[in-house]
Design an enzyme around this catalytic site. Sequence first.
Site, PDB file in Angstrom:
ATOM      1  N   GLU A 358     -52.033  -0.790 -50.200  1.00  0.00           N
ATOM      2  CA  GLU A 358     -50.958  -1.319 -51.033  1.00  0.00           C
ATOM      3  C   GLU A 358     -50.359  -2.532 -50.316  1.00  0.00           C
ATOM      4  OE1 GLU A 358     -47.827   0.616 -54.155  1.00  0.00           O
ATOM      5  OE2 GLU A 358     -48.821   1.917 -52.758  1.00  0.00           O
ATOM      6  N   GLU A 630     -41.636   7.365 -46.235  1.00  0.00           N
ATOM      7  CA  GLU A 630     -41.442   7.112 -47.666  1.00  0.00           C
ATOM      8  C   GLU A 630     -40.629   8.228 -48.306  1.00  0.00           C
ATOM      9  OE1 GLU A 630     -45.149   6.741 -49.717  1.00  0.00           O
ATOM     10  OE2 GLU A 630     -44.230   5.651 -51.387  1.00  0.00           O
TER      11      GLU A 630
HETATM   12  C1  BGC Z   1     -44.540   1.844 -53.475  1.00  0.00           C
HETATM   13  C2  BGC Z   1     -43.048   1.976 -53.609  1.00  0.00           C
HETATM   14  C3  BGC Z   1     -42.732   1.170 -54.838  1.00  0.00           C
HETATM   15  C4  BGC Z   1     -43.281   2.007 -55.972  1.00  0.00           C
HETATM   16  C5  BGC Z   1     -42.907   1.600 -57.340  1.00  0.00           C
HETATM   17  C6  BGC Z   1     -45.110   2.629 -54.594  1.00  0.00           C
HETATM   18  O1  BGC Z   1     -46.455   2.810 -54.550  1.00  0.00           O
HETATM   19  O2  BGC Z   1     -45.002   2.207 -52.223  1.00  0.00           O
HETATM   20  O3  BGC Z   1     -42.310   1.874 -52.514  1.00  0.00           O
HETATM   21  O4  BGC Z   1     -41.468   0.712 -54.999  1.00  0.00           O
HETATM   22  O5  BGC Z   1     -44.666   2.161 -55.828  1.00  0.00           O
HETATM   23  O6  BGC Z   1     -43.809   2.015 -58.288  1.00  0.00           O
END
Ligand code: BGC
Length: 829
Positions: A358, A630
Amino acid sequence: MTTSTSIDLSSARFISAEHPAAEGDPAAYFRRDFTVEHGLQSATLRVTALGIVEPYVNGSRVSEDVLTPGWTSYHHRIALSSYDITDQLVVGENALGAVVSEGWAVGKMGFELRRHHYADRPSLFAQLTLVYDDRTVTIDSDATFRVGEGAVRSAGIYDGETYDARLEPTGWSMPGFDDSSWKGATEQKVDAARLVIDAAPPIRRTQELSPVEIITSPSGRTIADFGQVITGWVRLRVRGPAGQTVTLRYAELLTGGEPEYETLRTAQATDRYTLRGWGTETWEPSFTFHGFRYVDVEGWPGELRPSDLTAVVVHSDMTRTGWLETSDPLLSRLHENVVWSMRGNFVGVPTDCPQRDERLGWTGDLHAFAPTAAFLYDVRGVLGSWLQDVAAEQQEKGYVPWYVPDISSTPSAPTALWSDVVVGLPWTLYWEYGDVEILRQNWPAMSAFVDQVEALLDPSGLWGSGFQFGDWLDPDAPASDASGGKTDRHLVATASFVKTLRQMSDAALALGHADDSARYRNLEGRVRKAFRDEYVAASGRLVSDSATAYALAICYDLLDKDQRAHAGARLAHLVAKSGYTVSTGFVGTPLVAHALSQTGYVDTAYLLLTEQDCPSFLYPVTQGATTIWERWDAVRPDGTLNSTGMTSLNHYALGSIADWMHQTIGGLEALEPGYQRMRIAPRPGGGLTSAHLVHDTVRGRVDIAWEIDGGSVTVTVTVPTGASAQVVLPDHPDSAGAEVEVMAGTHSWTYTVPVENKEEYTFDTPLQVLAGDRAAWRTLTGVFKKHLPFPIDASGPEAASVTLSLLLSAIPHRTPELERDLREALVNL
Ligand code: BGC
């Protein structure tokens, strides 16, 4: 900050190899020779790439910058680096070289795992300007450059780098190298207007760590532990036979003693180095980065020693501006973890996480974290550049993308916390740095967003339809739906829009747009009324009876005075009811402690902050976390991973709690943009006996230290030149003397605190009374936990009559140490 250039960049082209790059292809090596005559005054190399570029002159690297040019929204802005290379040139023959890998522009990026977002092959842009006494000569990247291959066999941001040292052409960036087997470079059309100079501070190596331990895992793997989750890579020093390949696979965590790769999702995070076979070989990757604490080492020739490996910390080279230390090592570590997560996620772009597939510039994460970020580091460069990308993407697409640079295949709907970063971030930066230009530059983007949402409001003024992330990652949301938490999503959206409109109205005033200010103030009134009509009972109770809902209503001033008092009490009740564990997500976490302290429940805020049961702010710290996770419960108490797919161990968003720590423990709050006027009002609690905050504001250093020693309190503050402060001395015995106005300089106060007539706890105190005092109960249960294999409980009705001594007498294997520790704890409560 971007400066527009007066240099003519239009003659230089981007150049590449002849063919598009497929996944796993080698990096492109570029070179050309050139002659330097007598009389050279200066030589400047301007360089960038669609890809990641490592430039060389005469066999040496040009600079210490890494991962150049970082990731910007390349369709709009490509950052150009500028280096003075005068000292690296000689009169006569010289050579310019560059290795360019796929990087963000060409390689696999985004959780959709697509390639070629900006270009189908790595390409180089270079312009060398040689200024002589009487003339200027420019060497541009063009078809006269040669392009070939070398040791960098493949390099992807997610998957890592493969380097075969046997294949590095000796002297390829030195003059006179025989490049006849290389091909002529192909010119690519890229609009030079996209090139921006000094867009943001460069990415650099900022620290190095040695392994704290080399571990042999239960299955026999060799793993180096660097003791800290970081972003960067490992440098190795190795001797061994030619052709031997050392494989490094990076991980954030060990579960059951083995590397845990689930937090990486599909990212391979693997570097491979094949030895050339003579001498000591030192290597580190140049075209990838990893989020890790551990590295699994395979293929090491001989025995791996700690001195063979070095972890290299890499991020945007920003200036540190904020520090906080407290007398509680766990809280200090929590704060340190926030700093590390910021460092790990400011690698060019402010990202959600640095390890999995990501690493995107998620707007909501940054929006939640922005005040904390602006305290800790000077973020004008990185976030100023990023905001330009946000605005450029918004202008092109008609919406603020959820992550920027935007490589999503689908459009983003306007959402609270995510899309409204376009207003909230300029406002935070203006408040921190006092520079109205930040508002001026962003004003078109800010108003375009707000006008767009205004058109979506229902007739009453509610932002009541459309997709919303809500209180993302509320710990009570179902694992399959992180946006499905306790708090109504449109309550979150409407409350947030009131705050956004207030920021707009204030920003318009700062910019001198009185009409706009009035218009947004008016709209704010309408949306605020709609919120109250829809979501607030006359008493102040909210329809989403959640901590986040109350935190929003209190912090965004959505209630009248009595309602606010009621909401504060209700919030304190809910926080206690959840056992002081965290019950808020991305929206509520930055606000909940502020809402408590603003309504008279600072003690509750401390209990929330210092809880250690899962999920809580300190739980990860007790589990040895070195960054912010997270989710607070990303790793369970038994050490296993909470398999929800959302368990990055390096996500700064929830580190937004540090903002409360700065304001309430450290005691610093700006009362005017740029800290011309500030409030210094530390509020000790949570058993803390001292704290020390330092913040380098644009006016100079603010230093606040307080210490409680027995019955005496000492507060020392330093206010920078040109600023003034309203100081509120904590627990001061004389309420009239507690508030002091000070100008620049260092000021110190020492005073005696009235000793509280606190109830004394003894072995004869009933458990129920002890359990009612959360802090005392936590200390006592901690003692029991240390000595007994089972927990003690005070939730049943018998707790009203069972005393500590009765409980002790009922424990068959009680030890004198348990009694001793309990006695000591009782005395210290
Ligand atoms: C991210 C988050 C993000 C979210 C929103 C995730 O995969 O890691 O921190 O804000 O998606 O969809």
